[in-house]
Design an enzyme around this catalytic site. Structure first.
Site, PDB file in Angstrom:
ATOM      1  N   LYS A   1       0.880  -1.180   0.000  1.00 44.54           N
ATOM      2  CA  LYS A   1       0.000   0.000   0.000  1.00 44.54           C
ATOM      3  C   LYS A   1       0.919   1.233   0.000  1.00 44.54           C
ATOM      4  CE  LYS A   1      -1.836   3.022   1.911  1.00 44.54           C
ATOM      5  NZ  LYS A   1      -1.631   4.440   1.499  1.00 44.54           N
TER       6      LYS A   1
ATOM      7  N   GLU B   1       9.678   1.590  10.947  1.00 44.38           N
ATOM      8  CA  GLU B   1      10.702   2.625  10.760  1.00 44.38           C
ATOM      9  C   GLU B   1       9.970   3.959  10.790  1.00 44.38           C
ATOM     10  OE1 GLU B   1      13.001   1.876   7.271  1.00 44.38           O
ATOM     11  OE2 GLU B   1      13.762  -0.001   8.075  1.00 44.38           O
TER      12      GLU B   1
ATOM     13  N   CYS C   1      13.953  10.784   7.010  1.00 41.79           N
ATOM     14  CA  CYS C   1      13.861  10.331   8.402  1.00 41.79           C
ATOM     15  C   CYS C   1      15.192  10.480   9.120  1.00 41.79           C
ATOM     16  CB  CYS C   1      13.393   8.887   8.455  1.00 41.79           C
ATOM     17  SG  CYS C   1      14.452   7.778   7.512  1.00 41.79           S
TER      18      CYS C   1
ATOM     19  N   GLU D   1       9.449  16.580  15.163  1.00 41.50           N
ATOM     20  CA  GLU D   1       9.940  16.310  13.807  1.00 41.50           C
ATOM     21  C   GLU D   1       9.254  17.275  12.837  1.00 41.50           C
ATOM     22  OE1 GLU D   1       8.691  12.753  11.607  1.00 41.50           O
ATOM     23  OE2 GLU D   1      10.795  12.431  11.063  1.00 41.50           O
TER      24      GLU D   1
HETATM   25  P1  NAD Z   1       2.344   8.534   7.446  1.00 40.72           P
HETATM   26  O1  NAD Z   1       2.502   7.742   8.685  1.00 40.72           O
HETATM   27  O2  NAD Z   1       1.334   9.609   7.408  1.00 40.72           O
HETATM   28  O3  NAD Z   1       1.976   7.570   6.217  1.00 40.72           O
HETATM   29  C1  NAD Z   1       2.788   6.468   5.866  1.00 40.72           C
HETATM   30  C2  NAD Z   1       1.928   5.415   5.202  1.00 40.72           C
HETATM   31  O4  NAD Z   1       0.992   4.926   6.161  1.00 40.72           O
HETATM   32  C3  NAD Z   1       1.106   5.919   4.024  1.00 40.72           C
HETATM   33  O5  NAD Z   1       1.084   4.936   3.012  1.00 40.72           O
HETATM   34  C4  NAD Z   1      -0.279   6.098   4.622  1.00 40.72           C
HETATM   35  O6  NAD Z   1      -1.301   5.992   3.673  1.00 40.72           O
HETATM   36  C5  NAD Z   1      -0.317   4.944   5.601  1.00 40.72           C
HETATM   37  N1  NAD Z   1      -1.279   5.081   6.698  1.00 40.72           N
HETATM   38  C6  NAD Z   1      -1.753   6.224   7.268  1.00 40.72           C
HETATM   39  N2  NAD Z   1      -2.628   5.934   8.242  1.00 40.72           N
HETATM   40  C7  NAD Z   1      -2.706   4.568   8.308  1.00 40.72           C
HETATM   41  C8  NAD Z   1      -3.429   3.661   9.130  1.00 40.72           C
HETATM   42  N3  NAD Z   1      -4.267   4.069  10.080  1.00 40.72           N
HETATM   43  N4  NAD Z   1      -3.255   2.332   8.925  1.00 40.72           N
HETATM   44  C9  NAD Z   1      -2.393   1.889   7.973  1.00 40.72           C
HETATM   45  N5  NAD Z   1      -1.692   2.707   7.157  1.00 40.72           N
HETATM   46  C10 NAD Z   1      -1.836   4.034   7.334  1.00 40.72           C
HETATM   47  O7  NAD Z   1       3.806   9.056   7.087  1.00 40.72           O
HETATM   48  P2  NAD Z   1       4.202  10.057   5.911  1.00 40.72           P
HETATM   49  O8  NAD Z   1       3.742  11.415   6.279  1.00 40.72           O
HETATM   50  O9  NAD Z   1       3.778   9.432   4.618  1.00 40.72           O
HETATM   51  O10 NAD Z   1       5.805   9.967   5.971  1.00 40.72           O
HETATM   52  C11 NAD Z   1       6.604  10.784   6.745  1.00 40.72           C
HETATM   53  C12 NAD Z   1       7.067  10.050   7.995  1.00 40.72           C
HETATM   54  O11 NAD Z   1       7.765   8.864   7.633  1.00 40.72           O
HETATM   55  C13 NAD Z   1       8.040  10.871   8.837  1.00 40.72           C
HETATM   56  O12 NAD Z   1       7.691  10.779  10.185  1.00 40.72           O
HETATM   57  C14 NAD Z   1       9.380  10.168   8.579  1.00 40.72           C
HETATM   58  O13 NAD Z   1      10.340  10.332   9.599  1.00 40.72           O
HETATM   59  C15 NAD Z   1       8.956   8.762   8.422  1.00 40.72           C
HETATM   60  N6  NAD Z   1       9.981   7.988   7.707  1.00 40.72           N
HETATM   61  C16 NAD Z   1      10.738   7.114   8.435  1.00 40.72           C
HETATM   62  C17 NAD Z   1      11.753   6.397   7.805  1.00 40.72           C
HETATM   63  C18 NAD Z   1      12.634   5.458   8.603  1.00 40.72           C
HETATM   64  O14 NAD Z   1      13.348   4.677   8.001  1.00 40.72           O
HETATM   65  N7  NAD Z   1      12.613   5.511   9.927  1.00 40.72           N
HETATM   66  C19 NAD Z   1      11.970   6.562   6.438  1.00 40.72           C
HETATM   67  C20 NAD Z   1      11.177   7.467   5.731  1.00 40.72           C
HETATM   68  C21 NAD Z   1      10.169   8.168   6.382  1.00 40.72           C
END
Ligand code: NAD
Length: 509
Positions: free
Chosen positions: A194, A269, A303, A400
């Protein structure tokens, strides 16, 4: 190469590639077929560059997730039974095709996310490297350990856990998807992916490539849709044995709750507020380059970005003066322009969040430096920001921001540096600059993070453990750590001979 072409040439390549997507809504890939949602619902995918539509995308929900999970479950026995050497060949073909289409992937990623092309061209190639690395590891993925005792030979084997869900964010979607999907497939799992709704395009390219490379139908499925609907349904589906999730810490908490009734294995992550600690005995010029690179590359939407500079008071002024010059020199512009260093941020909602930290910085008492900017404030472009005279309790130090914003905090001695570095809820990465090797080892030991880079920016080696402590994640991936997540380990204890067995119920005889 996309990074050596002009902006106009890159635009042309992007338009040609986009034309392939715009004829119909971007569809799900389920059991080898491109399908719309049963509801026919779609959502608009908008480019961060100019807010123009990049096309409609099928909005999946529980029905599509159920079909995809069934397909992944059906395909599992065939895929897991395939010898590792056969999986290796197919995954290498995926890598070959990614390399062939790297230019197209790079420009599409750039228009879909706003990430500058100078970084996206290598992100596509890194995606191919992820597949090659785990392809080569596939034949040995089953290997376990032997643990002989006096009575038994114990040995362990591993087997893929089953169909898994992969949920990815929007910041560098292609690279991150391959980082999760390649080890899952190499281990023998089948996948329902997804992708993030704000940058869905390259997930569909990857699925197309995987099919061309000979991945059997149902082994990789892609369901587009919003997180709260499609993502949630994926985390709740009983056929899905594990969820590999990359995204925000708060979403991780939701997924933990959603996955609880079906006892999902989870790998997270999550977010970061990563410190870069610069001591006065460091190579300051190199430290400066690394500090600027690790927060202002990838739009700061990274991240592992070093969003807190913790700098020794003896070199603070020297450092800040040069940092300010660099921030004013950063090139903000069209991400398809190879000169651009910072592109537009992903979405107006995210822009509003990032911009809000200007006010928060001032309210909390920091001094704000904003890079030169001549663009429409209503666009997704934000200027690079530098927050000076900060302390670690300010919101700019604790939260963040996920944008091109750096908070600078001075310290006087080593223990204070460590205390400030650790005084956040996150613990993903830490960066450390010093010329004293004893200090390097001490501080690296004491930082409460999953990864430390000493005298270096973030340079990844695929075999090493990647992940965070505290609110930055659960588990590690990379190398064999990834296989441990995607596989079940089974121990087999084989008796050597006639060791004692207690005789119960035999007293009368
Ligand atoms: P997000 O958590 O909003 O969304 C990530 C994914 O989760 C998307 O595909 C979204 O549709 C899905 N999602 C949202 N709500 C959900 C739910 N209730 N159930 C299942 N899936 C759901 O994150 P974002 O805004 O897309 O990305 C930014 C974040 O990602 C930042 O916090 C960043 O630090 C983190 N990030 C972490 C790493 C790492 O390796 N630690 C790498 C890249 C990004």
């Amino acid at each position: 190469m996309s990074s050596s072409r002009t902006v106009e040439e890159n635009r042309e390549v992007a338009n040609e590639a986009l034309a392939r997507f715009s004829s119909s809504p971007l569809l799900h890939l389920i059991d080898g077929e491109l399908v719309p949602s049963s509801s026919s619902l779609t959502f608009d995918n908008v480019s961060p560059i100019d807010q123009m539509s990049l096309g409609q995308v099928a909005a999946g929900g529980p029905t599509e997730i159920a079909l995809a999970a069934d397909a992944a479950a059906e395909a599992f026995d065939g895929w897991v039974s395939l010898p590792g050497g056969e999986r290796k060949k197919i995954l290498h073909r995926v890598a070959d095709l990614i390399v062939e289409r790297a230019d197209e992937i790079a420009v599409i990623e750039s228009v879909d996310t706003g990430q500058p092309i100078r970084f996206m061209s290598s992100a596509a190639i890194r995606g191919a490297e992820n597949f090659r690395y785990f392809a080569d590891a596939a034949p040995a993925a089953l290997d376990g350990d032997a643990m002989p005792t006096s009575t038994h030979l114990n040995y362990s084997t591993r087997r893929a856990i089953g169909p898994v869900g992969v949920i990815t964010p929007w910041n560098t979607p292609f690279m991150l998807s391959t980082w999760k999907i390649a080890p899952a497939l190499a281990s023998g799992c089948t996948v329902v992916h997804k992708p993030a709704e704000w940058s869905p395009l390259t997930a569909s390219i990857l699925a197309e490539i995987a099919g061309e490379a000979g991945l059997p139908a149902g082994v990789l499925n892609v369901v587009h849709g919003v997180g709260e609907v499609a993502g949630k349904a994926l985390t709740e589906h009983p056929a899905i044995k594990a969820i590999a999730f990359v995204g925000e810490s708060s979403t991780g908490s939701l997924i933990q709750a959603q996955g609880a009734p079906t006892l999902k294995r989870l790998h997270f992550e999550l977010g970061g507020k990563n410190p870069v600690v610069v001591f006065d005995d460091a190579d300051l010029e190199r430290a400066l380059d690394a500090v600027v690179f690790m927060i202002y590359s990838l739009n700061g939407e990274r991240c592992t970005s070093s969003s807190r500079l913790i700098v020794q008071d003896t070199v603070h002024d020297w450092f800040v003066e040069r940092l300010t010059e660099r921030v004013n020199g950063l090139q903000v512009g069209d991400p398809l322009d190879p000169r651009t260093e910072i592109g537009p941020l992903i979405h107006p909602l995210h822009c509003a969040k990032v911009r809000s930290y200007l006010d928060k910085a001032i309210e909390d008492g920091a001094r704000v430096v904003i890079g030169d900017s001549k663009f429409d404030p209503n666009s997704n472009f934000v200027p690079p920001m530098l927050f000076l005279e900060a302390n670690n309790s300010m919101r700019i130090s604790q939260e963040e921001i996920f944008g091109p914003a750096l908070t600078v905090i001075p310290f006087s001695d080593e223990s204070e540096a460590v205390q400030i570095a650790n005084d956040v809820e996150y613990g993903l990465a830490g960066y450390l600059w010093t010329g004293d090797s004893g200090r390097a080892h001490r501080v690296a030991r004491d930082l409460d993070v999953g990864m430390v880079w000493v005298n270096s920016q973030n340079v990844r080696h695929l075999a090493t453990p990647f992940g965070g402590t505290k609110r930055s994640g659960i588990g590690r991936d990379g190398g064999d750590y990834s296989f441990d997540f995607y596989m079940e380990t089974k121990n087999i204890a084989m008796a050597y001979g006639r060791h004692d067995i207690g005789k119960l119920g035999a007293a009368k005889t």
